[in-house]
Write a protein that holds these residues in place. Sequence first.
Motif, PDB file in Angstrom:
ATOM      1  N   MET A 130       1.078  -1.614  -0.097  1.00  0.00           N
ATOM      2  CA  MET A 130      -0.114   0.442   0.041  1.00  0.00           C
ATOM      3  C   MET A 130       1.029   1.727  -0.251  1.00  0.00           C
ATOM      4  SD  MET A 130      -3.349  -1.144   2.915  1.00  0.00           S
ATOM      5  CE  MET A 130      -4.261  -1.979   2.821  1.00  0.00           C
ATOM      6  N   PRO A 131       0.087   2.295  -0.365  1.00  0.00           N
ATOM      7  CA  PRO A 131       1.244   3.047  -0.673  1.00  0.00           C
ATOM      8  C   PRO A 131       0.949   4.312   0.552  1.00  0.00           C
ATOM      9  CG  PRO A 131      -0.567   3.482  -1.700  1.00  0.00           C
ATOM     10  CD  PRO A 131      -0.451   2.574  -1.563  1.00  0.00           C
ATOM     11  N   SER A 132       1.851   4.535   1.234  1.00  0.00           N
ATOM     12  CA  SER A 132       1.845   4.813   2.960  1.00  0.00           C
ATOM     13  C   SER A 132       0.554   6.251   3.255  1.00  0.00           C
ATOM     14  CB  SER A 132       2.715   6.625   3.272  1.00  0.00           C
ATOM     15  OG  SER A 132       2.871   7.064   2.541  1.00  0.00           O
ATOM     16  N   GLY A 133       0.102   6.497   1.875  1.00  0.00           N
ATOM     17  CA  GLY A 133      -1.411   7.853   2.339  1.00  0.00           C
ATOM     18  C   GLY A 133      -2.386   7.374   2.795  1.00  0.00           C
ATOM     19  N   PHE A 134      -2.796   5.436   1.522  1.00  0.00           N
ATOM     20  CA  PHE A 134      -4.156   4.877   1.677  1.00  0.00           C
ATOM     21  C   PHE A 134      -3.553   4.034   3.253  1.00  0.00           C
ATOM     22  CE2 PHE A 134      -6.115   1.027   0.739  1.00  0.00           C
ATOM     23  CZ  PHE A 134      -7.363   1.005   0.871  1.00  0.00           C
ATOM     24  N   ASP A 135      -2.405   4.138   3.379  1.00  0.00           N
ATOM     25  CA  ASP A 135      -2.166   2.710   4.475  1.00  0.00           C
ATOM     26  C   ASP A 135      -3.162   3.576   5.626  1.00  0.00           C
ATOM     27  OD1 ASP A 135      -1.534   1.381   6.084  1.00  0.00           O
ATOM     28  OD2 ASP A 135       0.828   1.879   6.297  1.00  0.00           O
ATOM     29  N   ARG A 136      -1.955   4.661   5.735  1.00  0.00           N
ATOM     30  CA  ARG A 136      -2.826   5.246   7.001  1.00  0.00           C
ATOM     31  C   ARG A 136      -4.714   5.198   7.107  1.00  0.00           C
ATOM     32  NH1 ARG A 136       1.484   9.231   5.562  1.00  0.00           N
ATOM     33  NH2 ARG A 136       0.352  10.094   4.242  1.00  0.00           N
ATOM     34  N   MET A 137      -4.654   5.731   5.929  1.00  0.00           N
ATOM     35  CA  MET A 137      -7.430   6.149   5.121  1.00  0.00           C
ATOM     36  C   MET A 137      -7.872   4.957   5.793  1.00  0.00           C
ATOM     37  SD  MET A 137      -8.813   7.299   2.336  1.00  0.00           S
ATOM     38  CE  MET A 137      -8.670   5.283   1.997  1.00  0.00           C
ATOM     39  N   PHE A 138      -6.803   3.407   5.110  1.00  0.00           N
ATOM     40  CA  PHE A 138      -7.314   2.211   5.810  1.00  0.00           C
ATOM     41  C   PHE A 138      -7.429   2.304   6.946  1.00  0.00           C
ATOM     42  CE2 PHE A 138      -6.444  -2.500   6.025  1.00  0.00           C
ATOM     43  CZ  PHE A 138      -8.340  -2.680   5.420  1.00  0.00           C
ATOM     44  N   VAL A 139      -6.596   2.119   7.864  1.00  0.00           N
ATOM     45  CA  VAL A 139      -6.542   2.275   9.492  1.00  0.00           C
ATOM     46  C   VAL A 139      -7.961   2.723   9.917  1.00  0.00           C
ATOM     47  CG1 VAL A 139      -6.138   2.564  11.729  1.00  0.00           C
ATOM     48  CG2 VAL A 139      -4.425   2.348  10.063  1.00  0.00           C
ATOM     49  N   TYR A 140      -8.811   3.700   9.454  1.00  0.00           N
ATOM     50  CA  TYR A 140      -9.820   4.050   8.852  1.00  0.00           C
ATOM     51  C   TYR A 140     -10.629   3.482   9.168  1.00  0.00           C
ATOM     52  CZ  TYR A 140      -6.968   8.032  12.179  1.00  0.00           C
ATOM     53  OH  TYR A 140      -6.390   8.904  12.338  1.00  0.00           O
ATOM     54  N   MET A 141     -10.414   3.604   7.586  1.00  0.00           N
ATOM     55  CA  MET A 141     -11.445   2.430   6.751  1.00  0.00           C
ATOM     56  C   MET A 141     -12.182   1.511   7.437  1.00  0.00           C
ATOM     57  SD  MET A 141     -11.569   1.156   2.987  1.00  0.00           S
ATOM     58  CE  MET A 141     -11.046   3.090   1.870  1.00  0.00           C
ATOM     59  N   GLN A 142     -11.417   0.738   7.947  1.00  0.00           N
ATOM     60  CA  GLN A 142     -11.645  -0.276   8.735  1.00  0.00           C
ATOM     61  C   GLN A 142     -12.402  -0.546  10.244  1.00  0.00           C
ATOM     62  OE1 GLN A 142      -7.882  -2.800   9.103  1.00  0.00           O
ATOM     63  NE2 GLN A 142      -8.934  -4.254   8.710  1.00  0.00           N
ATOM     64  N   SER A 143     -11.326   0.260  10.816  1.00  0.00           N
ATOM     65  CA  SER A 143     -11.675   1.050  12.283  1.00  0.00           C
ATOM     66  C   SER A 143     -13.600   0.974  12.279  1.00  0.00           C
ATOM     67  CB  SER A 143     -10.688   1.271  13.192  1.00  0.00           C
ATOM     68  OG  SER A 143     -10.937   2.555  12.722  1.00  0.00           O
ATOM     69  N   GLN A 144     -13.928   2.100  11.280  1.00  0.00           N
ATOM     70  CA  GLN A 144     -14.794   2.506  11.874  1.00  0.00           C
ATOM     71  C   GLN A 144     -15.946   1.775  10.318  1.00  0.00           C
ATOM     72  OE1 GLN A 144     -14.375   6.745  11.228  1.00  0.00           O
ATOM     73  NE2 GLN A 144     -12.676   6.743  13.019  1.00  0.00           N
ATOM     74  N   ASN A 145     -15.670   1.483  10.322  1.00  0.00           N
ATOM     75  CA  ASN A 145     -16.311  -0.131   8.516  1.00  0.00           C
ATOM     76  C   ASN A 145     -17.121   0.763   7.580  1.00  0.00           C
ATOM     77  OD1 ASN A 145     -17.131  -2.182   7.429  1.00  0.00           O
ATOM     78  ND2 ASN A 145     -18.785  -2.843   8.918  1.00  0.00           N
ATOM     79  N   TRP A 146     -16.318   2.034   6.526  1.00  0.00           N
ATOM     80  CA  TRP A 146     -17.221   2.189   5.953  1.00  0.00           C
ATOM     81  C   TRP A 146     -17.370   1.978   4.598  1.00  0.00           C
ATOM     82  CZ3 TRP A 146     -12.305   6.858   4.308  1.00  0.00           C
ATOM     83  CH2 TRP A 146     -12.239   7.328   5.374  1.00  0.00           C
ATOM     84  N   LEU A 147     -16.290   1.042   4.847  1.00  0.00           N
ATOM     85  CA  LEU A 147     -17.953   0.268   3.248  1.00  0.00           C
ATOM     86  C   LEU A 147     -19.273  -0.482   4.149  1.00  0.00           C
ATOM     87  CD1 LEU A 147     -15.029  -1.861   2.497  1.00  0.00           C
ATOM     88  CD2 LEU A 147     -15.888  -0.141   0.669  1.00  0.00           C
ATOM     89  N   TYR A 148     -19.871  -0.206   5.474  1.00  0.00           N
ATOM     90  CA  TYR A 148     -21.159  -0.940   5.436  1.00  0.00           C
ATOM     91  C   TYR A 148     -21.437   0.225   5.882  1.00  0.00           C
ATOM     92  CZ  TYR A 148     -24.701  -3.207   8.548  1.00  0.00           C
ATOM     93  OH  TYR A 148     -25.585  -3.504   9.220  1.00  0.00           O
ATOM     94  N   GLY A 149     -20.870   1.439   6.227  1.00  0.00           N
ATOM     95  CA  GLY A 149     -21.645   2.596   6.538  1.00  0.00           C
ATOM     96  C   GLY A 149     -21.903   3.230   5.786  1.00  0.00           C
ATOM     97  N   TYR A 150     -21.770   3.021   4.448  1.00  0.00           N
ATOM     98  CA  TYR A 150     -22.265   3.585   3.535  1.00  0.00           C
ATOM     99  C   TYR A 150     -24.305   3.026   3.455  1.00  0.00           C
ATOM    100  CZ  TYR A 150     -17.936   5.141   1.253  1.00  0.00           C
ATOM    101  OH  TYR A 150     -16.842   5.869   1.197  1.00  0.00           O
ATOM    102  N   ARG A 151     -24.242   1.994   4.220  1.00  0.00           N
ATOM    103  CA  ARG A 151     -25.859   1.946   3.427  1.00  0.00           C
ATOM    104  C   ARG A 151     -26.686   2.252   4.481  1.00  0.00           C
ATOM    105  NH1 ARG A 151     -28.502  -3.028   3.144  1.00  0.00           N
ATOM    106  NH2 ARG A 151     -29.965  -3.407   3.797  1.00  0.00           N
ATOM    107  N   THR A 152     -26.153   3.085   5.740  1.00  0.00           N
ATOM    108  CA  THR A 152     -26.896   4.309   6.959  1.00  0.00           C
ATOM    109  C   THR A 152     -26.861   6.013   5.954  1.00  0.00           C
ATOM    110  OG1 THR A 152     -25.613   4.931   8.264  1.00  0.00           O
ATOM    111  CG2 THR A 152     -26.279   1.955   7.812  1.00  0.00           C
ATOM    112  N   LEU A 153     -28.089   6.310   7.090  1.00  0.00           N
ATOM    113  CA  LEU A 153     -27.476   7.439   5.978  1.00  0.00           C
ATOM    114  C   LEU A 153     -26.875   8.196   7.142  1.00  0.00           C
ATOM    115  CD1 LEU A 153     -31.834   8.344   6.532  1.00  0.00           C
ATOM    116  CD2 LEU A 153     -30.607   7.827   3.756  1.00  0.00           C
TER     117      LEU A 153
END
Length: 203
Positions: free
Chosen positions: A116-139
């Motif tokens: 992973m490039p460093s910028g994505f690596d840092r963001m991925f921590v939040y994506m995974q811990s906050q479960n962004w992919l699932y969160g898109y389902r909710t308002l």
Amino acid sequence: MNYLAHAYLSFGNQEILLGNMISDFVKGKRQYLYPPVVHKGILLHRAIDDFTDTHPITQKAKSVFKAEYRLYSGAFIDVVYDHFLAKEQTAFPDEKDLYDFSQATYRALEKQKQVMPSGFDRMFVYMQSQNWLYGYRTLPGIYQSFGGLVRRAAYLQDSIPAIKIFDEHYHFLQGCFDEFWKDIRFFAVNKMNLLLSDNRTLP
């Protein structure tokens, strides 16, 4: 399309997935430093974005955000499309399917963290811990994504108008997505197969 769509449109290929997810963090000739299939995922991401941005249905959908957000209207539509994909019945028949897909995506990306490039690596921590992919389902998840988009943008200050626009035009935007989805899915699977069948180093 935003992160959920790019993950889904990787069609289960883990190296394509990585390239598809990191593409915005890979500038210029650095794309050629990645393994060949990851590089093709980067190219797939960019082809998907080009197809999406120029599609007449996307242009129609962007019109509801354009007066308030001008050039950023496309970024809001990317998030909106992920919301409707998260609720799309053939892709994710129920919430558990989306949850399972999200967790499988994080596991596949986690295995490739060293690439992973460093910028994505840092963001991925939040994506995974906050479960962004699932969160898109909710308002609330979509509203939070709008807020994140505004915080990252140089010339935006307020996501409240975006929330109001989204709520007011919800059914119109749902119709735009439903019409667009079959086109982008057909395009993406064919583009991926074309990229994977080409053994050359692609420009």
